[in-house]
Design a protein around this motif. Structure first.
Motif, PDB file in Angstrom:
ATOM      1  N   LEU A 144       0.950  -1.290   0.091  1.00 29.30           N
ATOM      2  CA  LEU A 144      -0.014   0.048  -0.036  1.00 29.30           C
ATOM      3  C   LEU A 144       0.978   1.451  -0.030  1.00 29.30           C
ATOM      4  CD1 LEU A 144      -3.107   0.872  -0.062  1.00 29.30           C
ATOM      5  CD2 LEU A 144      -2.830   1.146   2.386  1.00 29.30           C
ATOM      6  N   MET A 145       0.930   1.968  -1.195  1.00 34.72           N
ATOM      7  CA  MET A 145       1.949   2.974  -1.334  1.00 34.72           C
ATOM      8  C   MET A 145       1.505   4.140  -0.573  1.00 34.72           C
ATOM      9  SD  MET A 145       3.059   2.197  -5.041  1.00 34.72           S
ATOM     10  CE  MET A 145       1.586   2.250  -5.789  1.00 34.72           C
ATOM     11  N   SER A 146       0.526   4.366   0.111  1.00 34.58           N
ATOM     12  CA  SER A 146      -0.040   5.544   0.900  1.00 34.58           C
ATOM     13  C   SER A 146       0.667   5.732   2.120  1.00 34.58           C
ATOM     14  CB  SER A 146      -1.468   5.714   1.111  1.00 34.58           C
ATOM     15  OG  SER A 146      -1.830   4.413   1.545  1.00 34.58           O
ATOM     16  N   GLU A 147       1.197   4.435   2.436  1.00 28.85           N
ATOM     17  CA  GLU A 147       1.961   4.388   3.753  1.00 28.85           C
ATOM     18  C   GLU A 147       3.536   4.495   3.399  1.00 28.85           C
ATOM     19  OE1 GLU A 147       0.923   0.928   5.628  1.00 28.85           O
ATOM     20  OE2 GLU A 147      -1.266   1.349   5.864  1.00 28.85           O
ATOM     21  N   PRO A 148       4.263   5.502   3.861  1.00 24.53           N
ATOM     22  CA  PRO A 148       5.665   5.632   3.735  1.00 24.53           C
ATOM     23  C   PRO A 148       6.438   4.435   3.964  1.00 24.53           C
ATOM     24  CG  PRO A 148       4.910   7.786   4.707  1.00 24.53           C
ATOM     25  CD  PRO A 148       3.906   6.500   4.920  1.00 24.53           C
ATOM     26  N   ASP A 149       6.294   3.688   5.204  1.00 26.81           N
ATOM     27  CA  ASP A 149       7.163   2.522   5.589  1.00 26.81           C
ATOM     28  C   ASP A 149       6.976   1.660   4.460  1.00 26.81           C
ATOM     29  OD1 ASP A 149       8.049   3.925   7.609  1.00 26.81           O
ATOM     30  OD2 ASP A 149       6.952   2.668   9.065  1.00 26.81           O
ATOM     31  N   ALA A 150       5.630   1.237   4.017  1.00 25.65           N
ATOM     32  CA  ALA A 150       5.369   0.226   3.245  1.00 25.65           C
ATOM     33  C   ALA A 150       6.031   0.584   1.767  1.00 25.65           C
ATOM     34  CB  ALA A 150       3.832   0.051   3.066  1.00 25.65           C
ATOM     35  N   ARG A 151       5.835   1.773   1.400  1.00 32.14           N
ATOM     36  CA  ARG A 151       6.330   2.165   0.037  1.00 32.14           C
ATOM     37  C   ARG A 151       8.057   2.143  -0.046  1.00 32.14           C
ATOM     38  NH1 ARG A 151       4.125   7.593   0.005  1.00 32.14           N
ATOM     39  NH2 ARG A 151       6.115   8.617   0.613  1.00 32.14           N
TER      40      ARG A 151
END
Ligand code: FO1
Length: 309
Positions: free
Chosen positions: A289-296
């Protein structure tokens, strides 16, 4: 590390943005879908190229995902008052780009060349290439008839079941200048988490591009656009159901049959990883999920990790 990315609009733009948070933009070539281009009020609109341009230049409307931030709609209001068509909304700021592009195309300039000029003018350092300079249009066959992509997507709100997707003109379309060179030179080819049927499908329907990706299969990684079998936005999940028979990781892998060495799946789909490996493709599980910086950041590390140091 040189990387070529096949991308559609919103999902593609967010993914490329995430990549350029880690890689120098000059290492990145984006090969963009033009299957949903259309003519509106005599203007040539390239929605996916523009979503990429606006997002990467930092002036895209984050909430809508398309068009420009801080947009005004005076021209559209006038069109409405004068009885013109307003189902496809072009904002005042956005209109300037379509005017410049359309004028250049009418003078005979190829789409790739005008796109390059616009990209430089808005300060992009990466290479943004339309998949083709030729006419290629996605059409959707539904129980209610066959529609041009934007008519199905915007005007009819993608409510009609997609029974078939047709890439009109793909047989005659050739790759735009620079596309094959970028695919050959890339250490990694990434397929963004865009809709495989209407965003990536038109790009891969161009024979030269498909063959180039196929040849480099071991260096090709796709990111699944589904999380827990659902699309983050748009009709991808419904299209998987009607066109591929389900929304599992196996169906996503099948969309890219013979073209990818690895598929990135969200942790929510980890149980489905075996369906990917059964098909001879390496599953890579991470948060997508790219809206979350860590996940990105994690997603980019996973994608780039495919290339041995
Ligand atoms: N999407 C809509 O849902 N409604 C619109 O009126 C609309 C206008 C529009 C104008 C310019 C542009 O670059 C994109 C626009 N989009 C609109 C988005 C576009 O239809 C889709 O998001 C993409 O084609 C799918 O990738």
């Amino acid at each position: 590390m040189r990387i070529a990315v096949l991308a559609g609009g919103v999902g593609g733009a967010r993914f490329v943005q995430a990549l350029t948070e880690v890689l120098p933009p000059s290492d990145v070539t984006v090969i963009a879908n033009v299957g949903d281009d259309l003519e509106v009020h005599g203007l040539h609109v390239s929605p996916d190229l523009d979503t990429l341009l606006y997002t990467l230049a930092g002036f895209g409307d984050r909430e809508r995902g398309w068009g420009r931030a801080g947009e005004t709609w005076n021209a559209l209001d006038t069109i409405e008052r004068l009885g013109g068509e307003t189902w496809f909304q072009l904002g005042d700021r956005d209109l300037g780009l379509h005017l410049v592009r359309t004028e250049a195309l009418r003078r005979g300039e190829p789409l790739s060349s005008v796109t390059e000029k616009i990209a430089r003018a808005v300060g992009l350092e990466l290479a943004l290439l339309p998949a083709t300079d030729d006419r290629l249009r996605t059409r959707i066959r539904t129980p209610a008839g066959e529609f041009e992509f934007q008519e199905w997507f915007v005007a009819r709100g993608h409510r009609d079941r997609a029974d078939e997707v047709v890439y009109d003109g793909a047989g005659e379309a050739g790759p735009a200048p620079g596309v094959l060179e970028a695919l050959e030179a890339a250490e990694l080819i990434a397929i963004a988490p865009s809709n495989p049927f209407v965003s990536i499908g038109p790009i891969l329907a161009i024979e030269g591009i498909r063959a180039a990706v196929e040849r480099r299969r071991d260096r090709v990684v796709a990111v699944s656009p589904l999380i827990g079998g659902r699309a983050v936005k748009g009709p991808a999940d419904a299209m998987f159901t009607s066109l591929a028979g389900g929304t599992g990781a196996g169906q996503v892998t099948d969309c890219y049959k013979g073209l990818i060495g690895a598929l990135v799946l969200d942790v929510a789909d980890a149980d489905d990883a075996e369906a990917v490996s059964e098909r001879g493709v390496r599953p890579l599980v991470t948060r997508t999920l790219m809206s979350e910086p860590d996940a990105r950041a994690e997603l980019v590390r996973t994608v780039l990790g495919l290339v041995p140091a």
